[in-house]
Design a protein around this motif. Structure first.
Motif, PDB file in Angstrom:
ATOM      1  N   LYS A  44       0.792  -1.276  -0.062  1.00  0.00           N
ATOM      2  CA  LYS A  44       0.022  -0.062   0.088  1.00  0.00           C
ATOM      3  C   LYS A  44       0.764   1.111   0.054  1.00  0.00           C
ATOM      4  CE  LYS A  44      -4.188  -1.887   0.681  1.00  0.00           C
ATOM      5  NZ  LYS A  44      -5.397  -1.821   0.049  1.00  0.00           N
ATOM      6  N   LYS A  45       0.343   2.163  -0.452  1.00  0.00           N
ATOM      7  CA  LYS A  45       1.056   3.651  -0.539  1.00  0.00           C
ATOM      8  C   LYS A  45       0.766   4.270   0.867  1.00  0.00           C
ATOM      9  CE  LYS A  45       1.042   5.452  -5.210  1.00  0.00           C
ATOM     10  NZ  LYS A  45       0.218   6.568  -6.087  1.00  0.00           N
ATOM     11  N   VAL A  46       1.675   4.312   1.689  1.00  0.00           N
ATOM     12  CA  VAL A  46       1.535   4.735   3.327  1.00  0.00           C
ATOM     13  C   VAL A  46       2.758   5.882   3.436  1.00  0.00           C
ATOM     14  CG1 VAL A  46       0.396   2.811   4.031  1.00  0.00           C
ATOM     15  CG2 VAL A  46       2.938   3.114   4.127  1.00  0.00           C
ATOM     16  N   MET A  47       2.472   6.812   4.319  1.00  0.00           N
ATOM     17  CA  MET A  47       3.228   8.133   4.594  1.00  0.00           C
ATOM     18  C   MET A  47       3.244   8.671   5.811  1.00  0.00           C
ATOM     19  SD  MET A  47       1.870  11.395   2.362  1.00  0.00           S
ATOM     20  CE  MET A  47       3.268  12.198   3.311  1.00  0.00           C
ATOM     21  N   THR A  48       4.039   9.535   6.355  1.00  0.00           N
ATOM     22  CA  THR A  48       3.828  10.057   7.434  1.00  0.00           C
ATOM     23  C   THR A  48       4.462  11.545   7.256  1.00  0.00           C
ATOM     24  OG1 THR A  48       4.029  10.244   9.804  1.00  0.00           O
ATOM     25  CG2 THR A  48       5.887   9.156   8.495  1.00  0.00           C
ATOM     26  N   SER A  49       4.350  12.292   8.267  1.00  0.00           N
ATOM     27  CA  SER A  49       4.815  13.706   8.276  1.00  0.00           C
ATOM     28  C   SER A  49       5.146  13.998   9.894  1.00  0.00           C
ATOM     29  CB  SER A  49       4.146  14.629   7.630  1.00  0.00           C
ATOM     30  OG  SER A  49       2.858  14.936   8.305  1.00  0.00           O
ATOM     31  N   SER A  50       6.174  15.108   9.801  1.00  0.00           N
ATOM     32  CA  SER A  50       6.634  15.066  11.224  1.00  0.00           C
ATOM     33  C   SER A  50       7.482  16.444  11.321  1.00  0.00           C
ATOM     34  CB  SER A  50       6.980  14.119  12.000  1.00  0.00           C
ATOM     35  OG  SER A  50       7.557  14.589  13.516  1.00  0.00           O
ATOM     36  N   SER A  51       8.000  16.910  12.189  1.00  0.00           N
ATOM     37  CA  SER A  51       9.067  17.887  12.307  1.00  0.00           C
ATOM     38  C   SER A  51      10.361  17.498  13.149  1.00  0.00           C
ATOM     39  CB  SER A  51       8.576  19.169  12.783  1.00  0.00           C
ATOM     40  OG  SER A  51       9.670  20.316  12.947  1.00  0.00           O
ATOM     41  N   SER A  52      11.508  18.219  12.993  1.00  0.00           N
ATOM     42  CA  SER A  52      12.691  17.335  13.460  1.00  0.00           C
ATOM     43  C   SER A  52      12.809  16.539  14.532  1.00  0.00           C
ATOM     44  CB  SER A  52      13.723  18.754  13.733  1.00  0.00           C
ATOM     45  OG  SER A  52      13.733  19.359  12.470  1.00  0.00           O
TER      46      SER A  52
END
Lengths: 184, 361
Positions: free
Chosen positions: B74-82
């Motif tokens: 599956k196409k999966v992702m995340t985002s965050s900061s440092s």
């Protein structure tokens, strides 16, 4: 044409939304735009500012140290940004709450009684649109019909009934801006 | 022409995630990227495309959800900061070793430590040189506009699946928080389960009848086998280095000096080269799009073309400058300039740095 603007005042005065409406108006007029806010702790109860650039070319830096125009809405911002206006540039301010008026001799200075006029019109929330009107009178970088289109795009539909009031406020600002000094 | 909108970089990225046919987003809020999960939650992508949006209990949980979700194709992702990205490094090393295609976004803020919430670019080493343990690489893309925050999402997934490798979009607080005009791309449909089974024979979505069991792991206690696995990874990284270097050269043809920069520093530097050219100092800009793979050969070619000095501009104490120095190999002067800890340099400061450190120095 490239116009580099800083809008600065207290959080809650509508500084960021005024910049957003100006940026949206620029898009409606097929311009390139950028909107770079101050964010973080300084926003919460303190000063707020936003850099808006409207240009007919690709915009390079969204972060600047000097500006074509500064729109200044409180004393802290006057202290911080008066010196950042380019020579022959423009400073527009609301004298409400200003104790030290601008002293630069090499820039155009205009004033608009935004807070007072908004109170007279019976709605303090349209303060920022009065100031925007005053700005557009002195620097007609976008047409008023594109500002209205910008408002339609940026306001949720439930607020569209307020657009005529905002338009009146813009015209009020256009009609009440005063020249303090003009150098060019 | 696609739909035009005025959006923050973080919002444009989130809209692009829905449009790119992503199956799942797993994240944990942190300033200055919280608009990503806010936008995804408000937009109800489960109704638009069937995409899953989940606020995980921590960054460590989200990266391991990507290991599992990505492992099924599956196409999966995340985002965050440092600081959040630092927490993910162990999982990222496992994902790189198990060759699971995932995308993660770092909207960098001032550090080290908890630092502050203002823009920075001081996670370059962590992003391009490893960050977690072991010999692995991330493909790293550096958007320098709100438009690229949108456009790099489908590009990142294409690269991730092409090479079965994690891809990072390395942004910063300025690009995340600023609004610009963005042209949104036409939505790409999510793959069906059947399409995933047909396309990705490595995916662990059930043992096919009569077929082999599929295993995705980063563990092999036989060192000879582990060395072979490393050879395979290194071969893949070499292929990526040869094929995927991306950059934009601005006014370098007639330049005497070149600024190397990415992200918001590239935008600031673009204004600086205009100011320098107004003074008669011919300066160009090499704007990096991929930070890894790094354009060593292209910089070497600029040296051959007669560039007299390079200024590496980055909101850090000097990280990318090491790669610029490797590429230039001592032939001409290379210096670093940048504000850091959440402070952002102005175009004038960049101009002065080039005049003093490269021309005057």
């Amino acid at each position: 044409m490239t116009e580099e603007i800083i809008i600065a005042g207290f959080g809650g005065q509508g500084v960021l939304s005024m910049g957003k409406i100006l940026a949206y108006s620029g898009i409606m007029q097929n311009r390139e735009v950028s909107w770079m806010p101050s964010y973080g702790p300084e926003m919460r109860g303190g000063t707020a500012n936003v850099t808006v650039i409207v240009s007919d070319e690709r915009i390079s830096s969204p972060i600047l140290r000097s500006y074509d125009t500064a729109i200044i809405l409180n004393q802290q911002s006057m202290d911080k940004f008066e010196q950042t206006v380019k020579t022959y540039g423009t400073l527009l301010y609301d004298p409400n709450g200003i104790t030290k008026h601008p002293t630069r001799a090499d820039i155009n200075i205009y004033r608009v009684e935004g807070a007072k006029k908004a109170a007279e019109m019976g709605n303090t929330k349209i303060f920022n649109m009065i100031v925007l009107g005053a700005y557009l009178k002195m620097k007609p970088i976008v047409k008023i019909e594109n500002v209205i289109k910008g408002l339609r795009k940026s306001l949720p539909e439930r607020y569209h009934k307020l657009i005529p009031l905002n338009e009146d406020a813009i015209r009020m600002g256009m009609n009440s801006v005063e020249i303090v000094q003009e150098v060019k | 022409m696609g739909e035009l909108r005025l959006m923050k970089g973080n919002e444009a990225l989130a809209e692009a995630v829905i449009r790119a046919g992503v199956d799942g987003y797993f994240g944990y809020p942190i300033t200055p990227q919280s608009e990503v999960i806010e936008y995804l939650t408000a937009e109800k992508p489960e109704e638009r495309t069937g995409m899953v949006v989940l606020q995980a209990e921590s960054e460590i949980a989200s990266i391991n959800m990507l290991y599992g979700g990505g492992g099924t194709g599956k196409k999966v992702m995340t985002s965050s900061s440092s600081p959040g990205i630092s927490l993910m490094q162990e999982g990222l090393s496992y994902i790189a070793s198990a060759e699971i295609p995932i995308v993660l976004v770092n909207v960098v803020r001032g550090g080290p430590g908890l630092g502050d919430i203002q823009p920075a670019q001081s996670d370059y080493f962590q992003s391009t040189k490893g960050g977690g343990h072991g010999d692995y690489r991330l493909i790293v893309l550096g958007p320098s506009s709100v438009q690229e925050m949108s456009d790099f999402v489908p590009l990142a997934f294409d690269l991730a699946f092409k090479y079965r490798n994690p891809v990072m979009i390395l942004s910063d607080g300025a690009i995340g928080q600023m609004m610009e005009k963005v042209e949104l791309f036409e939505p790409i449909p999510r793959l069906t389960d059947k399409e995933i089974i047909e396309r990705y024979p490595w995916a662990t979505n059930g043992k096919p009848k009569g077929g082999e069991r599929r295993i995705l792991t980063s563990l092999d206690l036989d060192p000879a086998k582990m060395e072979r696995h490393n050879w395979h990874l290194q071969k893949k990284y070499k292929e990526i280095e040869e094929n995927e270097v991306r950059f934009e050269a601005i006014n370098t043809e007639d330049a005497d000096y070149v600024i190397v920069a990415y992200g918001s520093s590239a935008r600031i530097s673009q204004k600086a080269i205009q100011l320098l050219r107004e003074k008669g100092i011919k300066t160009g800009l090499l704007r990096l799009i991929t930070l890894w793979p790094f354009p060593y050969k292209q910089i070497e070619a600029l040296v051959g073309q007669g560039i007299k000095g390079f200024l590496s501009v980055e909101m850090s104490a000097g990280q990318m400058v090491e790669d610029v120095r490797l590429a230039v190999n001592g032939k001409v002067k290379v210096e670093h300039f940048g504000r850091y800890g959440g402070m952002v340099h102005s175009p004038e400061e960049v101009m002065e740095a080039l005049e003093q450190k490269i021309i005057g120095g």
